[in-house]
Design an enzyme around this catalytic site. Structure first.
Site, PDB file in Angstrom:
ATOM      1  N   ASN A 210      17.254 -19.054   7.171  1.00 56.48           N
ATOM      2  CA  ASN A 210      17.341 -17.781   6.448  1.00 56.48           C
ATOM      3  C   ASN A 210      18.781 -17.279   6.475  1.00 56.48           C
ATOM      4  O   ASN A 210      19.663 -17.927   7.027  1.00 56.48           O
ATOM      5  CB  ASN A 210      16.374 -16.762   7.061  1.00 56.48           C
ATOM      6  CG  ASN A 210      16.682 -16.512   8.523  1.00 56.48           C
ATOM      7  OD1 ASN A 210      17.744 -16.002   8.862  1.00 56.48           O
ATOM      8  ND2 ASN A 210      15.774 -16.917   9.400  1.00 56.48           N
ATOM      9  N   ASP A 279       9.312 -18.021  10.665  1.00 60.08           N
ATOM     10  CA  ASP A 279       7.897 -17.819  10.991  1.00 60.08           C
ATOM     11  C   ASP A 279       7.089 -19.115  10.876  1.00 60.08           C
ATOM     12  O   ASP A 279       6.014 -19.223  11.442  1.00 60.08           O
ATOM     13  CB  ASP A 279       7.287 -16.771  10.049  1.00 60.08           C
ATOM     14  CG  ASP A 279       7.784 -15.376  10.394  1.00 60.08           C
ATOM     15  OD1 ASP A 279       7.997 -15.108  11.590  1.00 60.08           O
ATOM     16  OD2 ASP A 279       7.980 -14.556   9.473  1.00 60.08           O
ATOM     17  N   LYS A 289      14.727 -39.858   6.411  1.00 58.23           N
ATOM     18  CA  LYS A 289      14.937 -38.960   5.277  1.00 58.23           C
ATOM     19  C   LYS A 289      13.824 -39.151   4.242  1.00 58.23           C
ATOM     20  O   LYS A 289      13.490 -40.291   3.906  1.00 58.23           O
ATOM     21  CB  LYS A 289      16.303 -39.275   4.674  1.00 58.23           C
ATOM     22  CG  LYS A 289      16.723 -38.317   3.607  1.00 58.23           C
ATOM     23  CD  LYS A 289      18.090 -38.667   3.043  1.00 58.23           C
ATOM     24  CE  LYS A 289      18.275 -37.910   1.746  1.00 58.23           C
ATOM     25  NZ  LYS A 289      19.217 -38.560   0.865  1.00 58.23           N
ATOM     26  N   PHE A 323      13.184  -6.236  16.479  1.00 58.07           N
ATOM     27  CA  PHE A 323      13.777  -5.880  15.199  1.00 58.07           C
ATOM     28  C   PHE A 323      12.713  -6.044  14.119  1.00 58.07           C
ATOM     29  O   PHE A 323      11.813  -6.871  14.262  1.00 58.07           O
ATOM     30  CB  PHE A 323      14.978  -6.794  14.879  1.00 58.07           C
ATOM     31  CG  PHE A 323      16.271  -6.264  15.457  1.00 58.07           C
ATOM     32  CD1 PHE A 323      16.431  -6.138  16.823  1.00 58.07           C
ATOM     33  CD2 PHE A 323      17.315  -5.897  14.621  1.00 58.07           C
ATOM     34  CE1 PHE A 323      17.606  -5.640  17.358  1.00 58.07           C
ATOM     35  CE2 PHE A 323      18.496  -5.396  15.148  1.00 58.07           C
ATOM     36  CZ  PHE A 323      18.649  -5.269  16.511  1.00 58.07           C
ATOM     37  N   LYS A 337       4.701  -2.702  14.251  1.00 64.82           N
ATOM     38  CA  LYS A 337       5.225  -3.830  15.040  1.00 64.82           C
ATOM     39  C   LYS A 337       5.427  -3.416  16.496  1.00 64.82           C
ATOM     40  O   LYS A 337       5.128  -4.175  17.416  1.00 64.82           O
ATOM     41  CB  LYS A 337       6.570  -4.296  14.461  1.00 64.82           C
ATOM     42  CG  LYS A 337       6.438  -5.591  13.698  1.00 64.82           C
ATOM     43  CD  LYS A 337       7.667  -6.014  12.939  1.00 64.82           C
ATOM     44  CE  LYS A 337       7.212  -6.690  11.655  1.00 64.82           C
ATOM     45  NZ  LYS A 337       8.258  -6.884  10.676  1.00 64.82           N
ATOM     46  N   LYS A 341       3.241  -5.421  19.232  1.00 66.50           N
ATOM     47  CA  LYS A 341       3.991  -6.383  20.068  1.00 66.50           C
ATOM     48  C   LYS A 341       4.447  -5.771  21.388  1.00 66.50           C
ATOM     49  O   LYS A 341       5.245  -6.364  22.101  1.00 66.50           O
ATOM     50  CB  LYS A 341       5.156  -6.948  19.268  1.00 66.50           C
ATOM     51  CG  LYS A 341       4.639  -7.631  18.007  1.00 66.50           C
ATOM     52  CD  LYS A 341       5.582  -8.556  17.330  1.00 66.50           C
ATOM     53  CE  LYS A 341       4.878  -9.149  16.118  1.00 66.50           C
ATOM     54  NZ  LYS A 341       5.745  -9.958  15.288  1.00 66.50           N
TER      55      LYS A 341
HETATM   56  N1  CTP Z   1      10.193 -12.755  15.962  1.00 69.78           N
HETATM   57  C1  CTP Z   1       9.930 -13.608  17.020  1.00 69.78           C
HETATM   58  N2  CTP Z   1       9.316 -14.802  16.806  1.00 69.78           N
HETATM   59  C2  CTP Z   1       8.945 -15.178  15.579  1.00 69.78           C
HETATM   60  C3  CTP Z   1       9.196 -14.326  14.472  1.00 69.78           C
HETATM   61  C4  CTP Z   1       9.829 -13.116  14.704  1.00 69.78           C
HETATM   62  O1  CTP Z   1      10.256 -13.259  18.167  1.00 69.78           O
HETATM   63  N3  CTP Z   1       8.375 -16.346  15.390  1.00 69.78           N
HETATM   64  C5  CTP Z   1      10.802 -11.448  16.232  1.00 69.78           C
HETATM   65  C6  CTP Z   1      12.182 -11.222  15.640  1.00 69.78           C
HETATM   66  O2  CTP Z   1      13.183 -11.637  16.536  1.00 69.78           O
HETATM   67  C7  CTP Z   1      12.188  -9.710  15.447  1.00 69.78           C
HETATM   68  C8  CTP Z   1      10.719  -9.389  15.194  1.00 69.78           C
HETATM   69  O3  CTP Z   1       9.987 -10.505  15.643  1.00 69.78           O
HETATM   70  O4  CTP Z   1      12.584  -9.042  16.610  1.00 69.78           O
HETATM   71  C9  CTP Z   1      10.304  -9.038  13.827  1.00 69.78           C
HETATM   72  O5  CTP Z   1      10.658  -9.982  12.886  1.00 69.78           O
HETATM   73  P1  CTP Z   1      10.213  -9.792  11.354  1.00 69.78           P
HETATM   74  O6  CTP Z   1      10.602 -11.042  10.617  1.00 69.78           O
HETATM   75  O7  CTP Z   1      10.638  -8.481  10.820  1.00 69.78           O
HETATM   76  O8  CTP Z   1       8.648  -9.652  11.484  1.00 69.78           O
HETATM   77  P2  CTP Z   1       7.470 -10.625  11.672  1.00 69.78           P
HETATM   78  O9  CTP Z   1       6.893 -10.406  13.036  1.00 69.78           O
HETATM   79  O10 CTP Z   1       7.872 -12.012  11.328  1.00 69.78           O
HETATM   80  O11 CTP Z   1       6.435 -10.014  10.648  1.00 69.78           O
HETATM   81  P3  CTP Z   1       6.482  -9.941   9.050  1.00 69.78           P
HETATM   82  O12 CTP Z   1       7.369 -11.076   8.607  1.00 69.78           O
HETATM   83  O13 CTP Z   1       5.060 -10.084   8.692  1.00 69.78           O
HETATM   84  O14 CTP Z   1       7.030  -8.586   8.721  1.00 69.78           O
END
Ligand code: CTP
Length: 404
Positions: A210, A279, A289, A323, A337, A341
């Site tokens: 990303n 995610d 490859k 975050f 969140k 969490k």
């Molecule tokens: N995070 C994490 N592990 C993951 C995904 C996210 O620890 N596999 C943490 C990030 O470091 C951040 C927080 O989760 O502190 C939120 O990330 P965000 O992408 O906003 O949210 P998600 O939990 O992925 O939820 P969504 O994408 O549904 O909003």
């Protein structure tokens, strides 16, 4: 607080007049020192009028022996009287002289006698900036613990476009002001910070990732270190120099990040999860490859471990800061969140706007706290946002102590 403003000889010297004013607007007292070269671009009178103080221009300014003696030791008293030293613009030549400890004019001599924090704001032609000599000098100065406020990209006086423009005076003044606060309120804390993106391989040459630049996490690491914390920074792949004095652990995937976090959890007292963790990933990565075919292809991805959620369950009495990147319903999304969490605070960013967020040097956020408070942080450099985040973390720490 007293600030020593050293001005080098570059086209950007006129901007240091604006910097002097911006520092004074923040309640700081400014003593200006001009190098010989700086005086070819701007006069001492300009700074004297702005600051209302004598401007120092030379190591041996006067002819009479008595005055020569007093000016010869003046650099020692100037070094002692000031709390922060900022050099703007720091030319390539000045950086070299500072890096190697030359003491051939008032500014470089005072620098050697000065023991407080030093901020350097380079400005020069892009090729000079990129030259290994300049970059090696910067590394020496970074290792010495100085704050380098990197030049901005743009059209330069020489007609080139690229990095080299002196950072904006307001941004510089904020950095200087925040250093001067100089409180070591994070002394005794170990802050575990995750930063940057993760990269999830699809085959030996491809990955999903990303747009996270890691700038927010690295700013948090720098600020936590300056405020006295021990810092463990677990970083995905980014193009940023390692912050001074920080234990840096480089990882690629979400799983590697998770493992590194839990390896260091025992030592942490505060955890800040600023990384943009992927995610989803491919749980079985092909060894070779993947070849192109004429048919459509699709990817079957599995969820990565949710590090934040797992931390929420295992955090004990550690402070956990998550975050949230949202494109809508910022505060409500962040609060849910925070609750799901088990965080103590969520830093919520509205993403998908110009000038803030992932790749930018600035950010705008809302802090959602477990106390029920919601604190908006208006747009500011990421270092300043980092400072405001730790201000609130320390308030939470005090509130939790008081409640026990
Ligand atoms: N995070 C994490 N592990 C993951 C995904 C996210 O620890 N596999 C943490 C990030 O470091 C951040 C927080 O989760 O502190 C939120 O990330 P965000 O992408 O906003 O949210 P998600 O939990 O992925 O939820 P969504 O994408 O549904 O909003």
């Amino acid at each position: 607080m007293n600030v020593l403003l050293g001005v080098g000889g570059g086209i950007a010297a006129y901007k240091s007049a604006e910097l002097a004013r911006a520092l004074m607007e923040r309640g700081l007292r400014v003593q200006v020192v001009l190098t010989d070269a700086a005086q070819r671009f701007i006069t001492p009178l300009t700074f004297a009028a702005l600051t209302g103080r004598k401007v120092i221009t030379n190591l041996f300014a006067t002819a009479s022996s008595e005055e020569t003696l007093s000016s010869a030791i003046e650099h020692i008293s100037v070094a002692q009287d000031n709390d922060v030293m900022v050099v703007a613009p720091a030319t390539a030549d000045l950086l070299a002289r500072l890096a190697y400890g030359h003491a051939d004019d008032f500014l470089t001599t005072t620098y050697l006698a000065f023991t407080g924090p030093v901020v350097l704001a380079p400005a020069m032609n892009s090729n000079m900036w990129a030259h290994p000599a300049t970059q090696e000098n910067l590394n020496i100065l970074r290792k010495r613990g100085h704050v380098i406020v990197e030049p901005e990209d743009g059209l330069l006086a020489c007609g080139m476009t690229g990095p080299g423009r002196l950072a904006e005076p307001d941004r510089l003044a904020d950095v200087v002001a925040s250093l001067g606060l100089g409180s070591k309120d994070l002394d005794g804390e170990t802050v575990l910070i995750t930063a940057g993106p993760t990269q999830e391989p699809l085959d030996p040459v491809r990955f999903i990732s990303n747009r996270s630049s890691g700038k927010m996490g690295y700013a948090l690491a720098e600020v936590a270190g300056e405020r006295g914390a021990r810092v463990v920074l677990i970083s995905g792949p980014v193009h940023l120099p390692a912050p001074q004095g920080v234990t840096l652990i480089r990882v690629h995937t979400a799983i590697e990040m998770r493992n590194a976090v839990f390896e260091h959890l025992a030592e942490a007292t505060i955890i800040v999860k600023s990384a943009a963790v992927a995610d989803y990933h491919l749980s079985r990565v092909p060894q070779h490859k993947v070849k192109k075919t004429a048919t459509r292809m699709s990817l079957e991805l599995d969820p990565t471990p949710d590090i934040l959620a797992e931390l929420g369950q295992k955090k004990g009495d550690r402070l956990l800061i998550g975050f949230a990147a949202e494109t809508e319903n910022l505060t409500a999304g962040a609060r849910s969140k925070l609750e799901s969490k088990n965080c103590d605070m969520v830093v919520a960013n509205l993403v998908g706007q110009d000038g803030t967020g992932f790749e930018s040097d600035e950010n705008e956020a809302v802090l959602v706290l477990s106390t029920g408070e919601t604190i908006p942080l208006p747009r500011a450099p990421k270092r300043e946002i980092a400072d405001r985040i730790f201000d609130q973390v320390m308030k939470l720490r005090l509130a939790l102590h008081a409640a026990q």
